[in-house]
Design an enzyme around this catalytic site. Sequence first.
Site, short mmCIF file in Angstrom:
data_model
loop_
_atom_site.label_atom_id
_atom_site.label_comp_id
_atom_site.label_asym_id
_atom_site.label_seq_id
_atom_site.Cartn_x
_atom_site.Cartn_y
_atom_site.Cartn_z
N PRO A 273 0.81 -1.21 0.00
CA PRO A 273 0.00 0.00 0.00
C PRO A 273 0.85 1.27 0.00
O PRO A 273 1.88 1.34 0.67
CB PRO A 273 -0.77 -0.11 1.32
CG PRO A 273 0.09 -0.93 2.21
CD PRO A 273 0.87 -1.86 1.32
N ARG A 311 -1.84 16.30 -9.63
CA ARG A 311 -2.96 15.37 -9.73
C ARG A 311 -4.23 15.98 -10.33
O ARG A 311 -4.86 15.35 -11.17
CB ARG A 311 -3.27 14.72 -8.38
CG ARG A 311 -2.07 13.96 -7.76
CD ARG A 311 -2.44 13.05 -6.62
NE ARG A 311 -3.18 11.89 -7.09
CZ ARG A 311 -4.48 11.75 -7.01
NH1 ARG A 311 -5.21 12.68 -6.43
NH2 ARG A 311 -5.07 10.70 -7.50
N CYS A 341 2.23 29.32 -16.36
CA CYS A 341 1.66 29.80 -17.63
C CYS A 341 1.06 28.65 -18.43
O CYS A 341 1.60 28.26 -19.47
CB CYS A 341 2.75 30.50 -18.42
SG CYS A 341 3.47 31.83 -17.47
N1 LLP Z 1 2.59 -1.66 -6.11
C1 LLP Z 1 2.77 -1.40 -7.42
C2 LLP Z 1 3.41 -2.40 -8.25
C3 LLP Z 1 2.34 -0.18 -7.97
O1 LLP Z 1 2.52 0.06 -9.26
C4 LLP Z 1 1.72 0.78 -7.13
C5 LLP Z 1 1.28 2.09 -7.66
C6 LLP Z 1 1.57 0.48 -5.77
C7 LLP Z 1 2.00 -0.75 -5.28
C8 LLP Z 1 0.95 1.43 -4.78
O2 LLP Z 1 -0.38 1.69 -5.09
P1 LLP Z 1 -1.30 2.57 -4.09
O3 LLP Z 1 -1.53 1.77 -2.83
O4 LLP Z 1 -0.58 3.83 -3.81
O5 LLP Z 1 -2.54 2.79 -4.87
N2 LLP Z 1 0.28 8.86 -9.53
C9 LLP Z 1 -1.01 8.21 -9.43
C10 LLP Z 1 -0.90 6.82 -8.82
C11 LLP Z 1 0.02 5.89 -9.55
C12 LLP Z 1 0.12 4.54 -8.90
C13 LLP Z 1 1.20 3.72 -9.50
N3 LLP Z 1 1.42 2.43 -8.90
C14 LLP Z 1 -1.94 9.11 -8.63
O6 LLP Z 1 -1.54 10.21 -8.24
O7 LLP Z 1 -3.10 8.76 -8.43
#
Ligand code: LLP
Length: 412
Positions: A273, A311, A341
Amino acid sequence: MFCYSEDDLYCEQVALADLAHRTGTPAYVYSSQTILANYRAYDEAFGDLPHSVCYAVKANSSLAVLGLLAKAGAGFDIVSGGELFRVLQAGGDPSKVVFSGVGKTADEVEYALASGIHSFNCESESELALIDAMAARRGVKAGFSIRVNPDVDASTHPYISTGLSQHKFGIAMSEALAVYDRARGLKNLSAEGVSCHIGSQILDPAPILEAVEKLLALVAALGAEGLPIRHLDLGGGLGIRYRDGEKAPAIGEFIESLRARLRESGLRVMVEPGRSIVGPAGVLLTRVLYRKKNGPKEFVVVDAAMNDLIRPSLYHAHHEIIPVRKNALPPVTADVVGPICETGDFLARGRQMANVMPGDFLAVCAAGAYGFVLSSNYNSRPRAAEVLVEGSAYRVIRRRETFEDLVRGETL
Ligand code: LLP
């Protein structure tokens, strides 16, 4: 932990108006209590089921945040050599690190092997071959999982959905058995687990549970072929509440449902997570520079921009924006925009919000994940300061960048 006392917004016992005056804006502010409570919600809900909570470093990789989690016993999910370096700098235990990602370089594999990480989550046969060759050179055995693509729909934003066959991630479920079988020939690898990650900001965990069923079927098939698997890595992805009134799954309940299904499996369960640990634990503090009107449209111009928090521009993400000190004025409907800009430089559009005036501070909520880490120097804007609150104390964990920082490493 962010809440109002009278009209003032606090992070734990620290009044954010005072903090903003002292550290300046824009500034990311994190609550250590919230980070630790979320980590512990995962850890405790697993109870006596063998498990590892590997925090996804990409969500927020500040050393102090990693340090807090390392001290609490967390493992880490990394996707680059740079993230491994950060984990080690923060005192993280390399034997609790899993290395994910579709494009690991030879240098990164070398660094990970030298550091003694737990295992690699592999996404292609060529990657398996590379890790095997490099492990052979070092005379070690490298643990691996194959990240399978379970072809389930995470029902989230298309840019952060990863579990469908059209996505670049993982190895198709239909090929996984054959790939594990061929990997038996690679003598410096040892098959430890099966992994997946179907997407991020998942508000209905049903697709994750659907993926679990597919993974368990694969583990059973592998067992039948004489390939025992030790762990199941379910990735990250649990969503958080960005919008007032939005329902997000409780960490404890989600893990309970996994635990119930996996209790008899004999497998260690891993999760990765990111957002659900740090997202709700952070705000971006910004100061109102100007109010302006273009025809009927109201704008609140603030000193934070898309380079600080991308985001809203990139995913049309919604972040609540609340005043650091409430006033008695009737609310206004406005676009909250930064100094960059670009028309795409906004933190909110058409938002009903507090009627703030120049000099007032605003807090952009739930900005602890994928906030600072995605920030840039676009428009030659120094990156924001980061501050960690611990009870009634706070400390700057990353000083605001200076103009000198902007040109460091450059030559005329
Ligand atoms: N494990 C893997 C292999 C991942 O690719 C990711 C996130 C995570 C764990 C963690 O996921 P989480 O628990 O944070 O959802 N920049 C985007 C989110 C990109 C997520 C990429 N991978 C945003 O701001 O929503």
